[in-house]
Design a protein around this motif. Structure first.
Motif, PDB file in Angstrom:
ATOM      1  N   SER A  99      -3.817 101.222  -8.981  1.00  0.00           N
ATOM      2  CA  SER A  99      -3.893 100.063  -8.091  1.00  0.00           C
ATOM      3  C   SER A  99      -2.647  99.922  -7.223  1.00  0.00           C
ATOM      4  O   SER A  99      -2.731  99.462  -6.087  1.00  0.00           O
ATOM      5  CB  SER A  99      -4.099  98.787  -8.910  1.00  0.00           C
ATOM      6  OG  SER A  99      -3.064  98.627  -9.862  1.00  0.00           O
ATOM      7  N   ILE A 100      -1.491 100.307  -7.754  1.00  0.00           N
ATOM      8  CA  ILE A 100      -0.235 100.179  -7.003  1.00  0.00           C
ATOM      9  C   ILE A 100       0.452 101.546  -6.988  1.00  0.00           C
ATOM     10  O   ILE A 100       1.314 101.840  -7.819  1.00  0.00           O
ATOM     11  CB  ILE A 100       0.711  99.128  -7.620  1.00  0.00           C
ATOM     12  CG1 ILE A 100      -0.016  97.816  -7.848  1.00  0.00           C
ATOM     13  CG2 ILE A 100       1.921  98.920  -6.707  1.00  0.00           C
ATOM     14  CD1 ILE A 100      -0.511  97.152  -6.578  1.00  0.00           C
ATOM     15  N   ASP A 119      -0.213  96.088  -0.476  1.00  0.00           N
ATOM     16  CA  ASP A 119       0.491  95.339  -1.517  1.00  0.00           C
ATOM     17  C   ASP A 119       1.997  95.536  -1.363  1.00  0.00           C
ATOM     18  O   ASP A 119       2.473  96.663  -1.171  1.00  0.00           O
ATOM     19  CB  ASP A 119       0.030  95.829  -2.898  1.00  0.00           C
ATOM     20  CG  ASP A 119       0.455  94.898  -4.025  1.00  0.00           C
ATOM     21  OD1 ASP A 119       1.677  94.753  -4.246  1.00  0.00           O
ATOM     22  OD2 ASP A 119      -0.432  94.322  -4.685  1.00  0.00           O
ATOM     23  N   GLU A 120       2.740  94.461  -1.448  1.00  0.00           N
ATOM     24  CA  GLU A 120       4.191  94.525  -1.257  1.00  0.00           C
ATOM     25  C   GLU A 120       4.889  95.334  -2.334  1.00  0.00           C
ATOM     26  O   GLU A 120       6.046  95.741  -2.164  1.00  0.00           O
ATOM     27  CB  GLU A 120       4.775  93.107  -1.212  1.00  0.00           C
ATOM     28  CG  GLU A 120       4.327  92.297  -0.004  1.00  0.00           C
ATOM     29  CD  GLU A 120       4.943  90.912   0.038  1.00  0.00           C
ATOM     30  OE1 GLU A 120       5.637  90.543  -0.944  1.00  0.00           O
ATOM     31  OE2 GLU A 120       4.748  90.201   1.038  1.00  0.00           O
ATOM     32  N   ARG A 121       4.200  95.591  -3.436  1.00  0.00           N
ATOM     33  CA  ARG A 121       4.813  96.364  -4.518  1.00  0.00           C
ATOM     34  C   ARG A 121       4.769  97.873  -4.254  1.00  0.00           C
ATOM     35  O   ARG A 121       5.398  98.638  -4.992  1.00  0.00           O
ATOM     36  CB  ARG A 121       4.119  96.045  -5.841  1.00  0.00           C
ATOM     37  CG  ARG A 121       4.373  94.620  -6.341  1.00  0.00           C
ATOM     38  CD  ARG A 121       3.507  94.302  -7.534  1.00  0.00           C
ATOM     39  NE  ARG A 121       2.086  94.197  -7.151  1.00  0.00           N
ATOM     40  CZ  ARG A 121       1.096  93.986  -8.026  1.00  0.00           C
ATOM     41  NH1 ARG A 121       1.370  93.875  -9.325  1.00  0.00           N
ATOM     42  NH2 ARG A 121      -0.155  93.893  -7.599  1.00  0.00           N
TER      43      ARG A 121
END
Length: 278
Positions: A99-100, A119-121
């Motif tokens: 997902s990240i 996503d910022e991650r």
């Protein structure tokens, strides 16, 4: 051949000497371009396959020096390096079981190939285009992988927009892995020169939204990659693309959505590897 292998090992240390390298500053060394340029006209082959009987890809548990490649849908493959760096190609906001990811690459031909709100991650977001329509240029080292790109043009309302797509190349574990993106035109000699050697290439096989099957198979044959991974399956059946590739290519249907590969386990004969879900 021993001299070439030694050259590759020395070259790899030049750009993988530190855990992470910013895109600014000196351009990293590309072993994929260096070997291709030093051996013009050579057909690249691995003479020590893991399976010497069939020449097919050895599917094994991930380990030292092995890269995992997972099909996540449409044009998204997730590459996991030996150091555990995850990369999602043509990322549109989802990437299967990852997902990240640590790195995502994107192209803008359609919304299914990018997101404007990642996503910022995600540590590194690499777009295959620039908003000001200048050519995107990426030279990024993250731990054990070097990521670079070669820009191509895309169709835009009946005209060709320069540098709107990027072919991304991932150099890791002595492997050269390429993702053609949403390719809209045949490649010129200059593109092949910028790409260099590709051991594994991810190829759109829709037969029309990108290139025709005739155009794409001709391009894939010229790249001379050991493994061809279909993606972007729309329109014409996959069997049409496979037939046009000819008898020189084995076809391996895998009942899994991922596999692991190393430089030593590349198949002896060029192979179209069809993962579950394609």
């Amino acid at each position: 051949m021993p001299r070439i292998k030694a050259f590759i090992l020395v070259a790899a240390t030049l750009f993988l000497g530190s855990p992470a390298t910013a895109q600014e500053g000196q351009r990293p060394f590309s072993q994929c371009m260096a070997v291709a340029q030093s051996l013009p006209g050579v057909t690249y082959a691995n003479l020590t396959p893991a399976d010497t009987v069939s020449g097919r890809v050895q599917l094994a548990a991930a380990g030292s020096g092995e890269v995992e490649i997972m099909f996540a849908g449409h044009s998204t493959y997730v590459i996991t390096t030996p150091a555990g760096i995850t990369i999602a190609t043509d990322f549109n906001g989802w990437a299967g079981r990852v997902s990240i990811p640590d790195v995502v690459t994107m192209n803008k031909a359609h919304s299914s190939h990018f997101t404007l709100a990642p996503d910022e991650r995600i540590d590194h977001v690499l777009r295959g285009w620039n908003f000001d329509q200048s050519p995107a240029e990426h030279h990024l080292v993250v731990d054990d992988v070097y990521i670079r790109n070669v820009t191509t043009d895309i169709r835009n309302f009946g005209t060709m927009e320069p540098d709107g797509n990027s072919i991304f190349i991932f150099e890791v574990a002595d492997l050269c892995i390429g993702h053609l993106g949403h390719l809209h035109h045949p490649l010129e000699d200059r593109h092949f020169a910028q790409i260099g050697r590709l051991d594994i290439v991810m190829v759109p096989v829709d037969g029309g939204l990108t290139l025709s099957h005739e155009g794409m198979t001709g391009l894939a044959r010229r790249l001379q990659s050991s493994i061809l991974l279909p993606m972007h399956r729309r329109g014409a059946p996959l069997s049409s693309f496979i037939t046009m590739m000819g008898d020189r290519f084995l076809v391996d249907y895998v009942n899994a959505d991922s596999f692991t590969i190393s430089a030593r386990s590349l198949p002896r004969q060029p192979t179209i590897l069809v993962l579950k879900g394609i």
